[in-house]
Design an enzyme around this catalytic site. Structure first.
Site, PDB file in Angstrom:
ATOM      1  N   HIS A 299     -71.971 170.503 144.365  1.00 30.20           N
ATOM      2  CA  HIS A 299     -72.160 169.439 145.339  1.00 30.20           C
ATOM      3  C   HIS A 299     -71.641 168.084 144.861  1.00 30.20           C
ATOM      4  O   HIS A 299     -71.055 167.323 145.643  1.00 30.20           O
ATOM      5  CB  HIS A 299     -73.655 169.352 145.684  1.00 30.20           C
ATOM      6  CG  HIS A 299     -73.993 168.290 146.674  1.00 30.20           C
ATOM      7  ND1 HIS A 299     -73.364 168.164 147.897  1.00 30.20           N
ATOM      8  CD2 HIS A 299     -74.925 167.292 146.630  1.00 30.20           C
ATOM      9  CE1 HIS A 299     -73.886 167.152 148.565  1.00 30.20           C
ATOM     10  NE2 HIS A 299     -74.823 166.602 147.823  1.00 30.20           N
TER      11      HIS A 299
ATOM     12  N   HIS B 201     -70.650 160.442 150.466  1.00 31.67           N
ATOM     13  CA  HIS B 201     -71.065 161.693 149.836  1.00 31.67           C
ATOM     14  C   HIS B 201     -72.443 162.093 150.343  1.00 31.67           C
ATOM     15  O   HIS B 201     -73.358 161.270 150.376  1.00 31.67           O
ATOM     16  CB  HIS B 201     -71.106 161.532 148.314  1.00 31.67           C
ATOM     17  CG  HIS B 201     -71.586 162.751 147.582  1.00 31.67           C
ATOM     18  ND1 HIS B 201     -72.704 162.754 146.775  1.00 31.67           N
ATOM     19  CD2 HIS B 201     -71.107 164.023 147.558  1.00 31.67           C
ATOM     20  CE1 HIS B 201     -72.880 163.962 146.270  1.00 31.67           C
ATOM     21  NE2 HIS B 201     -71.927 164.752 146.730  1.00 31.67           N
ATOM     22  N   SER B 202     -72.601 163.336 150.780  1.00 29.39           N
ATOM     23  CA  SER B 202     -73.896 163.905 151.125  1.00 29.39           C
ATOM     24  C   SER B 202     -74.590 163.074 152.219  1.00 29.39           C
ATOM     25  O   SER B 202     -74.057 162.917 153.316  1.00 29.39           O
ATOM     26  CB  SER B 202     -74.742 164.016 149.850  1.00 29.39           C
ATOM     27  OG  SER B 202     -75.850 164.847 150.022  1.00 29.39           O
ATOM     28  N   TYR B 203     -75.768 162.514 151.925  1.00 32.27           N
ATOM     29  CA  TYR B 203     -76.446 161.635 152.882  1.00 32.27           C
ATOM     30  C   TYR B 203     -75.555 160.471 153.306  1.00 32.27           C
ATOM     31  O   TYR B 203     -75.652 159.975 154.440  1.00 32.27           O
ATOM     32  CB  TYR B 203     -77.745 161.107 152.261  1.00 32.27           C
ATOM     33  CG  TYR B 203     -78.323 159.901 152.975  1.00 32.27           C
ATOM     34  CD1 TYR B 203     -78.986 160.042 154.198  1.00 32.27           C
ATOM     35  CD2 TYR B 203     -78.182 158.613 152.430  1.00 32.27           C
ATOM     36  CE1 TYR B 203     -79.500 158.923 154.858  1.00 32.27           C
ATOM     37  CE2 TYR B 203     -78.696 157.508 153.081  1.00 32.27           C
ATOM     38  CZ  TYR B 203     -79.353 157.665 154.293  1.00 32.27           C
ATOM     39  OH  TYR B 203     -79.853 156.561 154.949  1.00 32.27           O
TER      40      TYR B 203
END
Length: 221
Positions: free
Chosen positions: A203, A76-78
């Site tokens: 997000h 997820h994300s980073y």
């Protein structure tokens, strides 16, 4: 049975996947959640030397220690940076990759290069020590500071992601302002080697659209 290895984004720990992990286990799959060095219950390990390489090593060490073969890595994300690096270093242990509103770097790229100015401003809000990027107010109360160096370090890759059986990208359509992942989404949705999903969610897809994410993960098996 598949083995899912779930990697959180900035400032979060493995706990952010609690609901999804439970649902995957209910479907008979093995699930391993990862907390990266310097974050959450490992926040006491946060120093100026913790960087992207540290986090990639965290994940590769888990794959070895847990004797994982044919992993479905979820970032997820980073966390997209981390699963990309780990898959590149140990392709023999990885089956597929799922990027959940995440960065998908190419060789030599960093979070700093891939994100937008609003996110860069956040990165530079590091506290008095100069390396602890504070959790944002909208994050879970359990979120902790994140190592700045991991956002700045460029990833080094020896191959591309085309060697893996499947590559999925899950894009969150609901952002306050510009999504830092919009350029990545636009690039990948035109690539026939990727399966791309656009979800009506903020997000934190694991929290805000768990059923849709669960279906996507189950479809990767």
């Amino acid at each position: 049975m598949a083995t899912f290895v779930l990697v959180p984004g900035a400032c979060h720990g493995g706990w952010c996947y609690e609901q999804i992990a439970g649902q995957l286990r209910d479907h008979g799959h093995r699930v391993i959640t990862v907390t990266l060095t310097g974050l959450s219950e490992r926040r006491h390990l946060l120093t100026s030397t913790v960087n992207l390489d540290t986090h990639i090593q965290d994940l590769t060490a888990v794959l070895v220690a847990e004797q994982v073969q044919d992993a479905i890595l979820v970032g997820h994300s980073y966390g997209g940076m981390v699963i990309t690096g780990a898959a590149d270093r140990m392709p023999e242990r990885v089956d597929s990759l799922v990027f959940v509103d995440a960065f998908v770097p190419r060789d030599g790229e960093s979070c700093w290069m891939l994100t937008n100015d609003m996110q860069r401003e956040w990165y530079l809000s590091a506290g008095e020590d100069g390396y602890s990027v504070p959790a944002l107010p909208m994050f879970d109360p359990r979120a902790t500071a994140h190592p700045l160096a991991s956002f700045l370090q460029r990833i080094r890759l020896s191959g591309d992601l085309g060697r893996f059986r499947r590559r999925d990208y899950v894009y969150a359509k609901v952002w306050d302002g510009e999504s830092p992942f919009a350029p990545t989404y636009e690039r990948l949705r035109r690539d026939p080697q990727w399966t791309v999903h656009a979800v009506d969610s903020r997000h934190n897809i694991m929290r805000d659209a768990p059923e849709e994410l669960l279906k996507i993960l189950l479809d990767t098996v």
